[in-house]
Design an enzyme around this catalytic site. Structure first.
Site, PDB file in Angstrom:
ATOM      1  N   HIS A  17     105.004  92.280  47.910  1.00  0.00           N
ATOM      2  CA  HIS A  17     106.070  91.773  48.792  1.00  0.00           C
ATOM      3  C   HIS A  17     107.285  91.288  47.972  1.00  0.00           C
ATOM      4  O   HIS A  17     107.656  90.111  48.024  1.00  0.00           O
ATOM      5  CB  HIS A  17     105.532  90.643  49.690  1.00  0.00           C
ATOM      6  N   ARG A  65     107.055  94.980  57.793  1.00  0.00           N
ATOM      7  CA  ARG A  65     105.930  94.052  57.941  1.00  0.00           C
ATOM      8  C   ARG A  65     104.658  94.889  58.034  1.00  0.00           C
ATOM      9  O   ARG A  65     104.640  95.944  58.687  1.00  0.00           O
ATOM     10  CB  ARG A  65     106.066  93.201  59.217  1.00  0.00           C
ATOM     11  N   GLU A 113      98.058  90.608  54.584  1.00  0.00           N
ATOM     12  CA  GLU A 113      98.623  90.076  53.354  1.00  0.00           C
ATOM     13  C   GLU A 113      98.135  88.661  53.054  1.00  0.00           C
ATOM     14  O   GLU A 113      98.064  87.873  54.002  1.00  0.00           O
ATOM     15  CB  GLU A 113     100.146  90.037  53.587  1.00  0.00           C
TER      16      GLU A 113
HETATM   17  P1  NAP Z   1     117.690  94.113  61.943  1.00  0.00           P
HETATM   18  O1  NAP Z   1     119.097  94.233  61.450  1.00  0.00           O
HETATM   19  O2  NAP Z   1     117.424  93.322  63.162  1.00  0.00           O
HETATM   20  O3  NAP Z   1     117.140  95.605  62.126  1.00  0.00           O
HETATM   21  C1  NAP Z   1     115.981  95.943  62.794  1.00  0.00           C
HETATM   22  C2  NAP Z   1     116.205  97.285  63.485  1.00  0.00           C
HETATM   23  O4  NAP Z   1     114.997  97.685  64.114  1.00  0.00           O
HETATM   24  C3  NAP Z   1     117.289  97.249  64.545  1.00  0.00           C
HETATM   25  O5  NAP Z   1     118.131  98.350  64.352  1.00  0.00           O
HETATM   26  C4  NAP Z   1     116.528  97.373  65.849  1.00  0.00           C
HETATM   27  O6  NAP Z   1     117.393  98.037  66.750  1.00  0.00           O
HETATM   28  C5  NAP Z   1     115.308  98.188  65.422  1.00  0.00           C
HETATM   29  N1  NAP Z   1     114.135  97.981  66.270  1.00  0.00           N
HETATM   30  C6  NAP Z   1     113.620  96.814  66.694  1.00  0.00           C
HETATM   31  N2  NAP Z   1     112.520  97.030  67.441  1.00  0.00           N
HETATM   32  C7  NAP Z   1     112.362  98.366  67.483  1.00  0.00           C
HETATM   33  C8  NAP Z   1     111.415  99.216  68.099  1.00  0.00           C
HETATM   34  N3  NAP Z   1     110.413  98.715  68.844  1.00  0.00           N
HETATM   35  N4  NAP Z   1     111.541 100.541  67.935  1.00  0.00           N
HETATM   36  C9  NAP Z   1     112.550 101.041  67.204  1.00  0.00           C
HETATM   37  N5  NAP Z   1     113.481 100.304  66.583  1.00  0.00           N
HETATM   38  C10 NAP Z   1     113.382  98.976  66.728  1.00  0.00           C
HETATM   39  O7  NAP Z   1     116.757  93.515  60.813  1.00  0.00           O
HETATM   40  P2  NAP Z   1     116.888  93.710  59.229  1.00  0.00           P
HETATM   41  O8  NAP Z   1     117.699  92.615  58.644  1.00  0.00           O
HETATM   42  O9  NAP Z   1     117.231  95.119  58.933  1.00  0.00           O
HETATM   43  O10 NAP Z   1     115.353  93.403  58.808  1.00  0.00           O
HETATM   44  C11 NAP Z   1     114.303  94.230  59.297  1.00  0.00           C
HETATM   45  C12 NAP Z   1     112.963  93.647  58.943  1.00  0.00           C
HETATM   46  O11 NAP Z   1     112.682  93.870  57.566  1.00  0.00           O
HETATM   47  C13 NAP Z   1     112.841  92.124  59.087  1.00  0.00           C
HETATM   48  O12 NAP Z   1     112.605  91.741  60.422  1.00  0.00           O
HETATM   49  C14 NAP Z   1     111.693  91.782  58.157  1.00  0.00           C
HETATM   50  O13 NAP Z   1     110.471  91.758  58.842  1.00  0.00           O
HETATM   51  C15 NAP Z   1     111.691  92.930  57.159  1.00  0.00           C
HETATM   52  N6  NAP Z   1     112.026  92.462  55.799  1.00  0.00           N
HETATM   53  C16 NAP Z   1     111.143  92.634  54.785  1.00  0.00           C
HETATM   54  C17 NAP Z   1     111.459  92.170  53.518  1.00  0.00           C
HETATM   55  C18 NAP Z   1     110.520  92.328  52.350  1.00  0.00           C
HETATM   56  O14 NAP Z   1     110.514  91.449  51.485  1.00  0.00           O
HETATM   57  N7  NAP Z   1     109.767  93.401  52.257  1.00  0.00           N
HETATM   58  C19 NAP Z   1     112.683  91.537  53.280  1.00  0.00           C
HETATM   59  C20 NAP Z   1     113.567  91.390  54.340  1.00  0.00           C
HETATM   60  C21 NAP Z   1     113.230  91.843  55.607  1.00  0.00           C
HETATM   61  P3  NAP Z   1     117.220  98.042  68.330  1.00  0.00           P
HETATM   62  O15 NAP Z   1     117.017  96.610  68.723  1.00  0.00           O
HETATM   63  O16 NAP Z   1     118.450  98.666  68.864  1.00  0.00           O
HETATM   64  O17 NAP Z   1     116.044  98.902  68.562  1.00  0.00           O
END
Ligand code: NAP
Length: 319
Positions: free
Chosen positions: A285, A238, A267
């Site tokens: 995006h 994001r 954005e």
């Molecule tokens: P996820 O499985 O929940 O992974 C997020 C990771 O970030 C977890 O391992 C979490 O682990 C870690 N995290 C959270 N807060 C943190 C912090 N403050 N410091 C360090 N690590 C932290 O989510 P995902 O499915 O991989 O998706 C991740 C994000 O990608 C989404 O939330 C979305 O915003 C973005 N995304 C973007 C697109 C795009 O079109 N560009 C598409 C899909 C998703 P811990 O809780 O153990 O720290």
């Protein structure tokens, strides 16, 4: 009979499934995010709403709509930082998302950005399109070799791990990651103690944490100062996780080699400063922008909507 509102046009497969499950559906034809009045109306007039990125269901929107008719916001997308989930819960509104469906496609876009940035693909394409290419020679447009380098992943969740697997298995890269909790991984990777430790060793720093108040501006000038001058910064998560002005400043003084971006702080506004730099790859995006992925996301969101409105526990509840 449940009344549901889909806030954007969606692929036909998703609409067909929604029509099978619900008799009273309204599909909004506009592609722009809902305005505040439209969100209030959505909460007041429908039993379930399928919102998406940009529909800013803030605490204010919930505060303005007492006892909303709406019982569920079934978000289309895994990222739900545009919805105040605590305020939704206080108003009795369930929020769900679409994890998993987006993982591989978003990891693919991270790889696209790594390769395009390091190998100067955008710049090269612009050169050819402009009719300015003078022909191959041994020192033309030399970029950074990707195979065997070190990738530093911030946020080792579903998408972070899918990126790491691609980097390890596909490109023989070393993987370093920063995450709040320890991860059990099926590939070799070392965990960095701090963001700055990760920045110091990575040739590619890739952001994959969720957006929201906890991660807002977690990346700024100190991280860019700690990066190798030859390294690239990639963001597929994001935009507001990163202080965009600090990124621009680091790029302008050559503190880092370049950047590959799929998301932006304000954005769809992309600062001119980013648009004019040849060493910045900018995508609109595109993370999940493939038909079968958008179909899978939509079907998941519709099933969440249906479960919640049938009184069952929706599979992907987040609040
Ligand atoms: P996820 O499985 O929940 O992974 C997020 C990771 O970030 C977890 O391992 C979490 O682990 C870690 N995290 C959270 N807060 C943190 C912090 N403050 N410091 C360090 N690590 C932290 O989510 P995902 O499915 O991989 O998706 C991740 C994000 O990608 C989404 O939330 C979305 O915003 C973005 N995304 C973007 C697109 C795009 O079109 N560009 C598409 C899909 C998703 P811990 O809780 O153990 O720290």
């Amino acid at each position: 009979m449940s009344r549901v509102y889909l806030t954007r046009p969606l692929p036909e497969t998703v609409l067909t499934r929604a029509r099978e499950l619900f008799e009273d559906i309204e599909v909004r034809e506009e592609t722009a995010p809902l305005k505040i009045g439209q969100m209030r109306a959505a909460l007041a007039l429908y039993d379930g709403v399928l919102p998406t990125l940009g529909d800013m269901f803030s605490a204010e929107v919930f505060r303005d709509t007492e006892n909303p008719r709406c019982k569920v916001l079934a978000n289309f997308g895994v990222g739900y930082n545009h919805i105040d989930v605590a305020a939704a819960k206080a108003a009795g509104v369930i929020v769900t998302n679409t994890p998993g469906a987006v993982t591989d496609a978003t990891a693919d876009i991270a790889m696209t950005l790594i390769l395009m940035s390091a190998r100067r693909a955008g710049e090269g394409e612009r050169l050819v399109r402009a009719g300015l290419w003078k022909g191959w020679h041994p020192t033309q447009m030399l970029g950074l070799h990707v195979t065997g380098k070190t990738v530093g992943i911030i946020g080792m969740g579903r998408i972070g791990q899918a990126i790491a697997r691609r980097c390890h298995h596909g490109f023989g890269m070393d993987v370093v990651y920063f995450n709040r909790s320890q991860k059990s991984l099926d590939f070799p990777a070392s965990r960095a103690e701090t963001l700055l430790d990760l920045a110091a060793v990575a040739d590619f720093v890739v952001v994959a944490v969720p957006g929201g108040t906890e991660t807002h501006h977690m990346i700024g000038a100190d991280l860019f100062s700690a990066m190798k001058r030859s390294a690239y910064f990639i963001n597929i998560a994001r935009g507001d996780v990163v202080k965009e002005v600090a990124l621009i400043a680091a790029l302008q003084v050559g503190r880092i080699a370049g950047a590959g971006l799929d998301v932006y702080e304000h954005e769809p506004k992309v600062p001119d400063a980013l648009r004019v730099m040849e060493n910045v790859t900018i995508l609109p995006h595109l993370g999940t922008a493939a038909l079968e992925v958008r179909e899978a996301m939509g079907l998941m969101a519709v099933e969440n909507l249906h479960a919640a409105l049938s009184g069952a526990e929706p599979p992907n509840r987040v609040n």
